[in-house]
Every structure is written in structure tokens, then in C-alpha cells.
Design an enzyme around this catalytic site. Structure first.
Site: not given
Ligand code: GLU
Length: 425
Positions: A110
Site C-alpha cells: 500500500k
Molecule cells: N485499493 C483497493 C483495495 O484496497 C484496490 C487495490 C488494487 O487494485 O491493487 O483493495
């Protein structure tokens, strides 16, 4: 310590330890659990940005890779004022668990910047995004770590990230499209990606209702957060199904209507005014806390972490909580909901539709062959329903909540990979 004060990372570790109780206790497995209690790589950067008024402002940015034993790491980039190292660590950890539950060949990561994007001009936002991408460019790559949208970011931000990465990588000839997902369709994005988290959430809720003999079309829905996840889920539940969306909220507060809202008109109102508050016909105003306790059948927290705390959990009237957000329910609240017979469809399963279609986007970019929307949604449903069935089966077999079951499956998959690969050197 009260659960409100407990950090998101502490919450994540508690969830891991709860699942570990149900896993083998031999040394290899205990070592694997210990391994998962740490993030593999954490980068913290300062981002000086020339603002439109000529002054410099410095923003704090992060990219954290939790664990890459199952494949390249994957996870969104969050632009929000409260972003800090602890929150990004937890979100990266949850991505590892999420990718493992739906069995994608990814680890978790993240990123984020402590910024309120609504206070920046379009140019400032572009400069900040490009500077951030430059600062984390050594860490990311289509086979290393693949960012995507999250709270406060969108397809346009992903286009800037991809373009910046392409400029940096142009001498290596490395293809740049697969470095981020959630891009606009015109530059290698996937159909259905924008709505994917909300769509996947609907598929899982639908699968649960079918299994339990609940008529989904008759359910009354309350949604906290009317961003990408909340609004798309509302549109699907009120359109594809005939659910009544009786309450919605955003950062400015919430609104309630016994008759249910016209979700398309609400969406148009939000596009115009930037908030759900003030939507015509909404006589009853609610705070965000009141929304979580309102009279409804299915509650969808689709905002941020730690919204359903122990205090709030005691007030929840819904019979089903389907977590669109990451980490909306604290471990203490989980216990109270369970005691009160409220079923929680956990985040790492319920909101995995976004990363699943990100995976489809990544495959399409690699093949340079793009699928139609029908195929995307068919495959998304297949992945979500299969994961849901796995979770429900483990929950029944072990007599645990769906959260614990989802963690058992995820940790089992991750631990097996750690044990098989062994520890370097
Ligand atoms: N931000 C989204 C999540 O928390 C998507 C992450 C992604 O597509 O890599 O799952």
C-alpha cells in the site's frame, strides 16, 4: 486500552493472531506467523511541491510492501490527511490477506500521501503525484509492486503515475502499462475496473443471501461512505437488484429515507455538489455514527478504518455487515457483533473485487488483448463466489466467524508459500 485508541496495525496483528489459534502449532507454522507480523519493505519520503502561489509545501509519502512470497506486491495509493506509516502498514498487510483469500498470485502493498486532495489544484495534484512516483520508482514495477487507486485517488492519478514511470524507465525499454492498474480505459485500463469493488461486494452479498434463503431484493441498505465503493455498490443493489438504499453518508454527514433513495438522482446530486447532504427529499439528517446504528437490514461501511468500534457495535441494528472499506470493524466490535448474531462479511473477502479486476487489467496489459465487460464481470463473479464459498465452508467446519475463516484461508496460503520457499540465506 479502548479499541478507538488502538492503531490499525495493532488491529491487523490481533486479527492475524486470532486466526493463528486455528492453524498448526509446529515450528514451521509458528515461524511463518512471525514472518507475517512484519512488513518486508517500507519507504518513507518527503515530497516538496511547488504550489501554484509560488510557495513550497512538503508532503509525507509512503510505500510499503508487506509480503511478496506469493507474487509481486499489489495495493492502492491513498491520498488523505490522516495517512501515516502505521495506517499504510495495516493496509499493506490487509492487501496480502485479501489477495490470498481470493487466490490471486500477488502479495500485499500500500502507499499513501498525507494530503487532502480536494484542497489542491489539478496542477498541484499532478506535480505531487509525479514527484511521489519518482520517489518510489525503485520499488514499483509491473513484476515487482503494482499500485492502484484507493481513497482519494482515481484513474487520472494512475495515468500520471504510469506516465511518470514510463519517462523514468524509457531507457530500459521496460513496458510501463502494467506498472499501475485502475488506469483510464484509453491508456490500458480495464472495462469494469472503476465499479469493480462495488460490483464484487454485490456478488458476495448476493451469494450470502442465496445461501441463507434471504430475498436480497427486499433488503434495506445503509451505506457509510459514498465514494467509489459505496456509490457503485448502491447503484448495483438498487439497479440490478431492487434493494431500498435507505441511508447514505459521506464526510459531511448522512441522510435517511424510509422509502429509499433514487440512487441515480443521488449520484447526480453528488457529482454536482460534492456531497450527499442536501439531496432533495431527504428530510432526515444523520451523523455518521447514527448511520451505523440506523434501522436497516444490511449495513455497508465503505469509508475508512475503525468506524464500528465496541460502542457502535452495541447499537448496530442490521443483521448483516458487508465491509466495503478496509478495516472498518475493530476486533472488540467483532466480538460484540458476533454475540448479537450480526453476520460480518469481512473486508478481505467483501471488497476484493477491486484488486481482482486489477489483476484482470494487469493480465490484459501483459497480453495486449482486452476483454469485453461481460467477460470481466463473469470472471469477477466466479472469483468472488468461489472465495465466498471457501470462506463459508471453513466458517461452518471450524465454527468460527467469516472473518476468522477468511484469515485462516489467507494465512494458510501465505504460510505454505513461506514454508515451501524457506528462509534466505
Ligand atoms: N485499493 C483497493 C483495495 O484496497 C484496490 C487495490 C488494487 O487494485 O491493487 O483493495
Amino acid at each position: 486500552m479502548s479499541d478507538e485508541k488502538r492503531s490499525a496495525w495493532e488491529m491487523a496483528i490481533t486479527q492475524l493472531e486470532n486466526a493463528a489459534k486455528y492453524l498448526p502449532k509446529d515450528k514451521d507454522w509458528l515461524n511463518a506467523i512471525e514472518y507475517l507480523k512484519h512488513c518486508q519493505r517500507m519507504l518513507s519520503v518527503s515530497l516538496p511541491i511547488l504550489m501554484d502561489d509560488g510557495n513550497i509545501r512538503v508532503f509525507d509519502g509512503y510505500r510499503i510492501q508487506h509480503c511478496d512470497v506469493r507474487g509481486p506486491t499489489k495495493g492502492g495509493v491513498r491520498y488523505a490527511p490522516q495517512v501515516d506509516l502505521d495506517e499504510v502498514k495495516a493496509l499493506a498487510f490487509w492487501m496480502s490477506m485479501k489477495c490470498a483469500v481470493v487466490n490471486l498470485p500477488y502479495g500485499g502493498a500500500k502507499g499513501g500521501i498525507a494530503v487532502d486532495p480536494s484542497r489542491l489544484s489539478r496542477n498541484e495534484l499532478q506535480r505531487l503525484t509525479r514527484r511521489y512516483t519518482y520517489a518510489i520508482s525503485d520499488m514499483i514495477g509491473s513484476l515487482k509492486d503494482i499500485p492502484a487507486p484507493d481513497v482519494g485517488t482515481n484513474a487520472q492519478i494512475m495515468a500520471y503515475m504510469m506516465d511518470t514511470y514510463a519517462m523514468i524507465a524509457r531507457n530500459t525499454g521496460e513496458p510501463a502499462h502494467g506498472v499501475v492498474t485502475g488506469k483510464p480505459v484509453d491508456v490500458g485500463g480495464s472495462l469494469g475496473r472503476e465499479a469493480a469493488t462495488g460490483t464484487g461486494l454485490m456478488y458476495v452479498i448476493d451469494a450470502y443471501c442465496q445461501r441463507k434463503g434471504i430475498d436480497l431484493d427486499k433488503q434495506r441498505i445503509a451505506i457509510q461512505g459514498f465514494g467509489n465503493v459505496g456509490s457503485n455498490c448502491a447503484l448495483q443493489l438498487a439497479g440490478y437488484h431492487q434493494c431500498k438504499v435507505v441511508a447514505v453518508s459521506d464526510i459531511n454527514g448522512g441522510i435517511y429515507s424510509d422509502d429509499g433513495f433514487d440512487v441515480q438522482a443521488l449520484e447526480a446530486h453528488v457529482d454536482k455538489t460534492g456531497s450527499v447532504v442536501g439531496f432533495m427529499g431527504s428530510k432526515k439528517r444523520l451523523t455518521n455514527k447514527e448511520l451505523l446504528a440506523c434501522d436497516c437490514d444490511i449495513l455497508i461501511p465503505a469509508a475508512v478504518e475503525k468506524q464500528i468500534t465496541a460502542d457502535v457495535a452495541r447499537l448496530v441494528k442490521a443483521r448483516i455487515v458487508a465491509e466495503g472499506a478496509n478495516g472498518p470493524t475493530t476486533p472488540e466490535a467483532d466480538g460484540i457483533l458476533e454475540e448479537n448474531g450480526v453476520v460480518v462479511i469481512p473486508d478481505i473477502l467483501a471488497n476484493a473485487g477491486g484488486v481482482t479486476v486489477s489483476y484482470f487489467e494487469w493480465i490484459q496489459d501483459r497480453d495486449a488483448y482486452f476483454w469485453d465487460l461481460e467477460r470481466i464481470n463473469k470472471e469477477l463473479r466466479r472469483v468472488m463466489v468461489a472465495a465466498f464459498e471457501d470462506v463459508l465452508r471453513v466458517a461452518q467446519e471450524r465454527d468460527v466467524t467469516m472473518r476468522t475463516a477468511a484469515y485462516i484461508i489467507a494465512v494458510e496460503r501465505l504460510a505454505k508459500a513461506i514454508i515451501l520457499r524457506g528462509i534466505f540465506p
